[in-house]
Motif scaffolding. Structure first.
Motif, PDB file in Angstrom:
ATOM      1  N   VAL A  88     -41.960  37.018  45.651  1.00 38.83           N
ATOM      2  CA  VAL A  88     -40.572  37.494  45.621  1.00 38.83           C
ATOM      3  C   VAL A  88     -40.065  37.539  44.186  1.00 38.83           C
ATOM      4  CG1 VAL A  88     -38.191  36.957  46.306  1.00 38.83           C
ATOM      5  CG2 VAL A  88     -40.054  36.765  47.976  1.00 38.83           C
ATOM      6  N   TYR A  91     -41.797  40.460  42.277  1.00 35.39           N
ATOM      7  CA  TYR A  91     -41.465  41.814  42.733  1.00 35.39           C
ATOM      8  C   TYR A  91     -39.983  42.125  42.556  1.00 35.39           C
ATOM      9  CZ  TYR A  91     -41.902  46.103  45.418  1.00 35.39           C
ATOM     10  OH  TYR A  91     -41.905  47.425  45.787  1.00 35.39           O
ATOM     11  N   VAL A  92     -39.125  41.234  43.009  1.00 34.80           N
ATOM     12  CA  VAL A  92     -37.678  41.474  42.949  1.00 34.80           C
ATOM     13  C   VAL A  92     -37.183  40.930  41.618  1.00 34.80           C
ATOM     14  CG1 VAL A  92     -35.457  41.192  44.112  1.00 34.80           C
ATOM     15  CG2 VAL A  92     -37.558  41.295  45.463  1.00 34.80           C
ATOM     16  N   TYR A 153     -42.516  42.761  53.090  1.00 36.65           N
ATOM     17  CA  TYR A 153     -42.868  43.886  52.220  1.00 36.65           C
ATOM     18  C   TYR A 153     -41.745  44.925  52.203  1.00 36.65           C
ATOM     19  CZ  TYR A 153     -45.976  47.367  50.074  1.00 36.65           C
ATOM     20  OH  TYR A 153     -46.549  48.284  49.236  1.00 36.65           O
ATOM     21  N   SER A 155     -38.609  44.435  52.847  1.00 32.84           N
ATOM     22  CA  SER A 155     -37.444  43.852  52.186  1.00 32.84           C
ATOM     23  C   SER A 155     -37.596  43.848  50.669  1.00 32.84           C
ATOM     24  CB  SER A 155     -37.213  42.427  52.692  1.00 32.84           C
ATOM     25  OG  SER A 155     -36.936  42.440  54.073  1.00 32.84           O
ATOM     26  N   LEU A 156     -38.786  43.559  50.194  1.00 28.33           N
ATOM     27  CA  LEU A 156     -39.043  43.593  48.753  1.00 28.33           C
ATOM     28  C   LEU A 156     -38.775  44.994  48.207  1.00 28.33           C
ATOM     29  CD1 LEU A 156     -42.446  41.653  48.651  1.00 28.33           C
ATOM     30  CD2 LEU A 156     -40.234  40.782  47.855  1.00 28.33           C
ATOM     31  N   CYS A 180     -31.070  39.055  46.919  1.00 28.06           N
ATOM     32  CA  CYS A 180     -32.311  39.300  47.674  1.00 28.06           C
ATOM     33  C   CYS A 180     -33.376  38.269  47.338  1.00 28.06           C
ATOM     34  CB  CYS A 180     -32.810  40.725  47.424  1.00 28.06           C
ATOM     35  SG  CYS A 180     -31.752  41.963  48.210  1.00 28.06           S
ATOM     36  N   ARG A 181     -33.488  37.889  46.082  1.00 29.40           N
ATOM     37  CA  ARG A 181     -34.455  36.851  45.719  1.00 29.40           C
ATOM     38  C   ARG A 181     -34.163  35.565  46.475  1.00 29.40           C
ATOM     39  NH1 ARG A 181     -35.818  37.254  39.325  1.00 29.40           N
ATOM     40  NH2 ARG A 181     -37.462  35.799  39.900  1.00 29.40           N
ATOM     41  N   LEU A 184     -34.734  36.102  50.413  1.00 24.64           N
ATOM     42  CA  LEU A 184     -36.131  36.302  50.795  1.00 24.64           C
ATOM     43  C   LEU A 184     -36.944  35.017  50.624  1.00 24.64           C
ATOM     44  CD1 LEU A 184     -36.748  39.881  49.378  1.00 24.64           C
ATOM     45  CD2 LEU A 184     -36.554  39.216  51.782  1.00 24.64           C
TER      46      LEU A 184
END
Length: 187
Positions: A88, A91-92, A153, A155-156, A180-181, A184
């Motif tokens: 997470v 990616y985010v 995936y 959501s990322l 989001c981080r 998630l």
């Protein structure tokens, strides 16, 4: 005199690398074959010695780029005691939002690919399936519980797409990444 197989392979690789960055940065429709070949230092006509069509090139780039993203995320996960949190965080991230040319192909090209030729959509589906399977293994899921990996995936990708779309409002874009981080990683 015909070119060697090695030279042809090197030229093809140069086209793939340049196209991958350009498509992710400017979009599939934003890059013409002549412009791509010029960027690669090659002639427009030479493209067809390597690819049957732009769609075939896009399909190959998408599958390849998804594999590269999975490798990158797997490496981040292996270096952490909390693999999902590492994925997470990797990616985010603002750096991913700000550099689509080196980021995930789905986040950069997914909407365009969805409207693309069947060969492009099929490549996207294969790549997403493989990426979700790899993510599931990293999450410690057995093959029967792919839904959790697909949800993460998705959501990322959604977090990065939305953060990029709101880029003209930096406060909101950064907030999307931060929220989001946290959410998630809490799941």
């Amino acid at each position: 005199m015909p070119l060697s197989k090695e030279h042809k392979a090197e030229t093809r690789e140069r086209i793939l690398e340049k196209a991958s960055a350009l498509f992710r940065r400017d979009g599939i429709d934003g890059v013409s074959v002549p412009a791509l070949m010029k960027e690669a230092g090659l002639t427009h006509g030479g493209f067809y010695a390597h690819f049957g069509s732009k769609d075939e090139l896009v399909a190959e780039i998408i599958e390849r780029a998804l594999g590269e993203t999975s490798n990158y995320l797997d490496a981040a996960a292996r270096q952490s005691d909390t693999p999902v949190a590492a994925i997470v965080d990797t990616y985010v991230a603002a750096s991913h939002r700000d550099h689509p040319e080196i980021g995930c192909a789905v986040a950069a090209l997914g909407a365009e690919a969805a409207r693309g030729a069947p060969v492009v959509r099929a490549a996207l589906a294969r790549g997403v399936r493989r990426a979700a399977e790899r993510l599931g293994k990293t999450m410690g899921l057995d093959g029967a519980d792919e839904d959790e990996a697909l949800a993460l995936y998705s959501s990322l990708i959604g977090a990065i797409v939305l953060a990029r779309a709101c880029g003209d409002d930096p406060e909101l874009s950064n907030r999307i990444i931060d929220i989001c981080r946290k959410r998630l990683k809490a799941n």
